[in-house]
Write a protein that holds these residues in place. Structure first.
Motif, mmCIF file in Angstrom:
data_model
loop_
_atom_site.group_PDB
_atom_site.id
_atom_site.type_symbol
_atom_site.label_atom_id
_atom_site.label_comp_id
_atom_site.label_asym_id
_atom_site.label_seq_id
_atom_site.Cartn_x
_atom_site.Cartn_y
_atom_site.Cartn_z
ATOM 1 N N LEU A 162 0.828 -1.209 0.000
ATOM 2 C CA LEU A 162 0.000 0.000 0.000
ATOM 3 C C LEU A 162 0.866 1.265 0.000
ATOM 4 O O LEU A 162 0.617 2.205 -0.767
ATOM 5 N N VAL A 163 1.877 1.271 0.858
ATOM 6 C CA VAL A 163 2.764 2.444 0.918
ATOM 7 C C VAL A 163 3.378 2.692 -0.451
ATOM 8 O O VAL A 163 3.426 3.828 -0.946
ATOM 9 N N ASP A 164 3.827 1.615 -1.082
ATOM 10 C CA ASP A 164 4.460 1.771 -2.385
ATOM 11 C C ASP A 164 3.486 2.356 -3.409
ATOM 12 O O ASP A 164 3.822 3.300 -4.134
ATOM 13 N N ARG A 165 2.281 1.828 -3.441
ATOM 14 C CA ARG A 165 1.280 2.303 -4.408
ATOM 15 C C ARG A 165 0.924 3.768 -4.154
ATOM 16 O O ARG A 165 0.860 4.572 -5.086
ATOM 17 N N VAL A 166 0.682 4.096 -2.893
ATOM 18 C CA VAL A 166 0.298 5.478 -2.563
ATOM 19 C C VAL A 166 1.430 6.441 -2.926
ATOM 20 O O VAL A 166 1.202 7.528 -3.462
ATOM 21 N N SER A 167 2.673 5.979 -2.666
ATOM 22 C CA SER A 167 3.829 6.863 -2.904
ATOM 23 C C SER A 167 3.929 7.256 -4.384
ATOM 24 O O SER A 167 4.506 8.293 -4.719
ATOM 25 N N LEU A 168 3.395 6.410 -5.242
ATOM 26 C CA LEU A 168 3.492 6.684 -6.682
ATOM 27 C C LEU A 168 2.439 7.680 -7.153
ATOM 28 O O LEU A 168 2.518 8.201 -8.261
ATOM 29 N N ASP A 169 1.447 7.924 -6.292
ATOM 30 C CA ASP A 169 0.364 8.822 -6.671
ATOM 31 C C ASP A 169 0.643 10.224 -6.116
ATOM 32 O O ASP A 169 0.103 10.637 -5.081
ATOM 33 N N GLY A 170 1.512 10.919 -6.817
ATOM 34 C CA GLY A 170 1.932 12.252 -6.361
ATOM 35 C C GLY A 170 0.770 13.203 -6.182
ATOM 36 O O GLY A 170 0.746 14.004 -5.233
ATOM 37 N N SER A 197 12.144 7.478 0.458
ATOM 38 C CA SER A 197 12.050 8.625 -0.447
ATOM 39 C C SER A 197 11.074 9.624 0.162
ATOM 40 O O SER A 197 10.340 9.297 1.113
ATOM 41 N N ILE A 198 11.036 10.825 -0.401
ATOM 42 C CA ILE A 198 10.104 11.837 0.117
ATOM 43 C C ILE A 198 8.657 11.353 -0.017
ATOM 44 O O ILE A 198 7.822 11.638 0.854
ATOM 45 N N SER A 199 8.379 10.591 -1.044
ATOM 46 C CA SER A 199 7.010 10.076 -1.228
ATOM 47 C C SER A 199 6.640 9.067 -0.143
ATOM 48 O O SER A 199 5.539 9.104 0.399
ATOM 49 N N TYR A 200 7.556 8.162 0.133
ATOM 50 C CA TYR A 200 7.309 7.191 1.212
ATOM 51 C C TYR A 200 7.118 7.951 2.534
ATOM 52 O O TYR A 200 6.258 7.600 3.336
ATOM 53 N N HIS A 201 7.951 8.947 2.745
ATOM 54 C CA HIS A 201 7.872 9.722 3.984
ATOM 55 C C HIS A 201 6.475 10.322 4.132
ATOM 56 O O HIS A 201 5.809 10.149 5.154
ATOM 57 N N LEU A 202 6.014 10.994 3.083
ATOM 58 C CA LEU A 202 4.704 11.660 3.149
ATOM 59 C C LEU A 202 3.555 10.655 3.302
ATOM 60 O O LEU A 202 2.546 10.943 3.960
ATOM 61 N N THR A 203 3.757 9.486 2.733
ATOM 62 C CA THR A 203 2.711 8.457 2.834
ATOM 63 C C THR A 203 2.485 8.034 4.290
ATOM 64 O O THR A 203 1.401 7.569 4.647
ATOM 65 N N GLY A 204 3.486 8.231 5.114
ATOM 66 C CA GLY A 204 3.363 7.859 6.525
ATOM 67 C C GLY A 204 2.766 8.937 7.421
ATOM 68 O O GLY A 204 2.686 8.756 8.631
ATOM 69 N N THR A 205 2.338 10.052 6.830
ATOM 70 C CA THR A 205 1.779 11.113 7.691
ATOM 71 C C THR A 205 0.386 10.728 8.184
ATOM 72 O O THR A 205 -0.309 9.913 7.580
ATOM 73 N N LYS A 206 0.006 11.368 9.282
ATOM 74 C CA LYS A 206 -1.297 11.040 9.882
ATOM 75 C C LYS A 206 -2.443 11.416 8.962
ATOM 76 O O LYS A 206 -3.475 10.760 8.934
#
Lengths: 559, 559
Positions: free
Chosen positions: B164-172, B385-394
């Motif tokens: 899920l994290v990977d998929r979300v990270s790709l959706d800028g 990556s910055i995308s993975y990082h942002l995907t982990g925000t609340k």
């Protein structure tokens, strides 16, 4: 802390035993005589305690080489007997600063993750509560080069020394007589002898005897002989941390060997902790009471507790019940049952492993002496018994070096020859000739007080002054000292790591070989060499290689 | 220190991230809706945060029994679904004080010998120099009872969360849009989004993506549901020490299991450190530059360094060259070569493993932001990556809990159902209905600021006050918070060991499941559950189980 503990490690408060064991010196003697051999005197006289150029005695760096430079299987016999320097394989001077820094960082991390730790003297509870106030044990960054043939010799004599201690311990008369004059001038030895006398009086037999010894050696620079400094029979320190530091070095050599041109296989694994644990466990089995426990006798404060815990940990994996007690606690909680069983705090004691009780400071009151006597009276296996303890005194070491004394205890001529090969020159102060020589050439001798613990060895011109004073005062005090040949060990550049910092200095090393011995009546259950301890000490502030400064834990690089 | 670090462990100076991650609360929601389910509200309303009798929920002691009381293979499904308490097997109240004391001593020794250590905040250099100022990490003396079926569920969803994290990270676009209002009220998220925007602008692709995550859960007392607290995608802490503490517990259960009536096999081994090291090593291989190194991005002071060193140590056994750099150092020493290679201090960087950079305090100046941007620009594999990082925000966590959002990223309905089963109730403050409910029943909610780090969660009556104030101030600030169901976890008697002392208290636990994910273009190289982290915290000073107090490292006892 334990006998032979380094003065650099956080010592227990005012524990003088920590400072006397490292700076030993002595001189090779004719195998069958304790008279000073002329050729030794001639050599020694010429030899000033100067620093020899480091690079010659070390390794040369060839970082491009991918295969190890050395085969450690070869012996350096010819080089050594020929008196040439050992083959250079790594020059510490040419080591890149960045590489050293990286290795130091890795070594500090490794130490922290693998229990190479001691209590920090700056943290009050660090000597009483495990897990708080820890700091890495001081260590040499890289192992110290050592000739493989001398290492083999030291390993080979370990079981012979084990056997010797056992035989001597059985000769109560020899111990009492040899120490009779020391008794008059040394209160501590006197109290030990009193206990020993009481055991002789009641004809107390120790049928199961356990010895965990360490014989310490230094390599004499000129003669290339490995000479015994002393034989520790009580509370031998560092079987635990000594084992860990050799693993540290093996890990560094594995990771950086290619850059250093070193072969990890030249640093032998060190299983001292396992072997000692195994011997304690086997003693417990011999005692044959499944409910009984092993008791470690400890000092009230012990910053070197992790060294002991390595043994306890190994043991606990097999026998959960091991207890730690101070001498004062044993006095308070101990009692002997009619069948001889020692009970402490309700636990029957199978084996008593002393990591205290070796120094006068361990007996601050009569309570501790009562405890020692109580333990000796019991049927528990003492490691060591009072007889084993006395056998390790310097006076007995010197007596054993006299002509025809070893022959009383050992039959095998070859074994005797091997032991003698390790003996440094050792003399009583009653020997007027040697005292004359020592007054004339004091820098070739060291005066060692019988008293354990104290950093009271006498060197240089002080030897002359002390001998002249004793001559004036009369013979009585002679028995408080022995004279020993001074060893001039090779010094070499070493990186010493302490308190998180590394510095390079000239240093000298001392090799200890552990030995375990377990016997039940006529059956020898264990008689083995049980790993080793290398300690290395800054030589810059001394006269001739060994004096003030701190020692670090080290391991061997065999060539 | 790392994300999700316990507030009890020596924190880096003013590192607010350490205090917010543990005291989470939230509420189970309908799997397909983020509206408050009536049955949950009804249950929760009845449920006062009171202590339930400890003995009922714990083990009963049967020290005479030699065989383990439990078979950990069985699941507690029926009991749990039936709402009954889990089977008692050990009553901590009946444990003999002497036995506890012995276990504490052994545990402290074990910790010291096996690297379960942190820097002592009382020793200045303990955050910068390894090997000095060490103290054991705080730990629970015994593992915490946990239902095996819930453990299995948490393990099972780990790879789905990774994916899920990977998929979300790709959706800028999704990330930018979801966080667009948060951006206006949270400066830190805003800066991260700026970097993310720049990468979108230049159409930067991360072909090799490495995630080392940890999903944190609490077990809700009444519903017996395991609810997700948060999903950490950057600098997840304690894979190292977490692995070690489960070994500590296994050692204690092995040695004392007979006395406790416990079975060591009920505490699963924990290989988080190894698995994470392995994933880092595999990423290094994918990067395919044998001269490149792995770079750990660290805080200038880090008392939790040994947790990180456990990973480095495992890695070094294979790849000697790993470097540690602060963000400021990377700004100073870093440059990007024309081919995209990041050079830091002359080293080509294959993998960037962030153990810093997750909190505003990690960016005290523009230098750190420049470094972050530089790294993001490079071809190095960023974890994250910055995308993975942002995907982990609340905020993203809350967005994903909205109806029909998971469906955008995951095809498999079963996987979606499994994820939803773990979701607690999560709402935007734009949801007027839920805000009304929260004003009315504030003790059933927790308000969480988007800002990472701060211990700024809002509980109890403060929720009502904060919501009323926000309503008055206008909608803009709504985006700075999310509302979450408050979880009321089971509390149980626990022995907590800290700074060499043990005390017994009521405590609640949080389970983290590590997950590793590595992908190179279309090829998934690693997607696995990688061990776990159990943390336990005194519940006495809180309202409902989670607030002030300190957390200790713990492990699981599966029933």
């Amino acid at each position: 802390m334990g006998v032979g503990c380094s003065s650099s490690l956080p010592p227990t408060v005012n524990n003088p035993h920590c400072s006397i064991t490292f700076p030993h010196t002595s001189a090779h003697t004719n195998p069958t005589s304790n008279h000073l051999p002329i050729n030794w005197l001639a050599r020694a006289h010429l030899q000033k305690p100067t620093k020899s150029p480091i690079s010659k005695r070390l390794f040369t760096l060839d970082s491009a080489r991918k295969t190890p430079t050395l085969k450690c299987g070869r012996t350096a016999q010819m080089e050594i007997e020929g008196g040439s320097d050992s083959k250079p394989i790594l020059d510490l001077h040419s080591l890149d600063d960045n590489l050293v820094q990286k290795m130091v960082y890795d070594a500090l991390v490794w130490s922290s993750l693998h229990g190479l730790v001691v209590g920090d003297r700056n943290v009050q509870r660090s000597g009483t509560v495990p897990g708080v106030g820890m700091v890495h044990a001081p260590f040499a960054l890289l192992p110290t080069v050592f000739p493989e043939n001398q290492w083999k010799l030291a390993c080979e004599v370990a079981p012979i020394f084990n056997e010797l201690v056992d035989r001597v311990s059985l000769d109560g008369k020899f111990l009492q007589e040899s120490l009779s004059r020391t008794k008059k001038v040394d209160a501590f030895t006197s109290r030990l002898l009193d206990i020993h006398s009481k055991m002789l009086e009641i004809n107390k037999k120790e049928e199961i005897r356990l010895g965990l010894h360490r014989s310490d050696y230094m390599l004499d620079e000129k003669t290339k002989l490995l000479l015994q400094i002393e034989l520790n029979t009580i509370s031998t320190s560092f079987p635990g941390l000594g084992s860990v530091v050799s693993e540290l070095h093996r890990s560094l050599l594995k990771n950086y060997g290619e850059h250093l041109g070193c072969d990890v296989n030249c640093t032998p694994s060190n299983d001292a902790a396992n072997r000692f644990s195994e011997a304690l466990a086997k003693a417990w089995i011999e005692y044959n009471n499944p409910k009984a426990v092993i008791m470690v006798v400890v000092q009230p404060e012990e910053r070197n507790m992790y060294d002991q815990h390595w043994l306890s940990f190994n043991l606990k994996e097999r026998y959960p019940f091991m207890i730690r007690k101070t001498m004062a606690e044993i006095d308070k909680e101990g009692e002997i049952q009619p069948d001889g069983t020692l009970l402490v705090g309700g636990h029957a004691i199978a084996v008593i492993y002393f990591r205290a009780g070796y120094a006068p400071t361990d007996y601050p009151s009569e309570a501790e002496w009562r405890a020692r006597l109580l333990m000796e009276h019991s049927s528990a296996i003492k490691c060591p018994s009072i007889s084993y303890h006395l056998t390790g005194t310097k006076k007995i070491q010197q007596e054993l070096a006299k002509p025809n004394v070893l022959e009383k205890f050992i039959d095998n001529k070859e074994d005797i020859a091997k032991l003698r090969k390790c003996f440094a020159g050792l003399w009583s102060l009653d020997d007027a000739d040697i005292v004359d020589t020592a007054i004339e050439k004091p820098h070739l001798f060291v005066m060692k007080p019988q008293r354990e613990g104290g950093g009271n060895n006498i060197y240089g011109d002080d030897v002359r002054e002390a001998l002249l004073r004793l001559r004036k005062d009369g013979k009585e005090q002679n028995a408080a000292y022995i004279l020993m040949q001074r060893i001039f060990p090779t010094d070499s550049a070493t990186f010493l790591v302490r308190d998180g910092s590394c510095h390079k200095d000239h240093a000298v090393s001392e090799l200890g070989i552990y030995g375990a011995y377990l016997r039940n009546k006529d059956k020898v259950i264990v008689n083995e060499r049980s790993g080793y301890l290398m300690r290395t000490k800054v030589s810059s502030s001394n006269e001739g290689g060994v004096a003030a400064g701190f020692a670090v834990l080290d391991s061997l690089y065999l060539t």
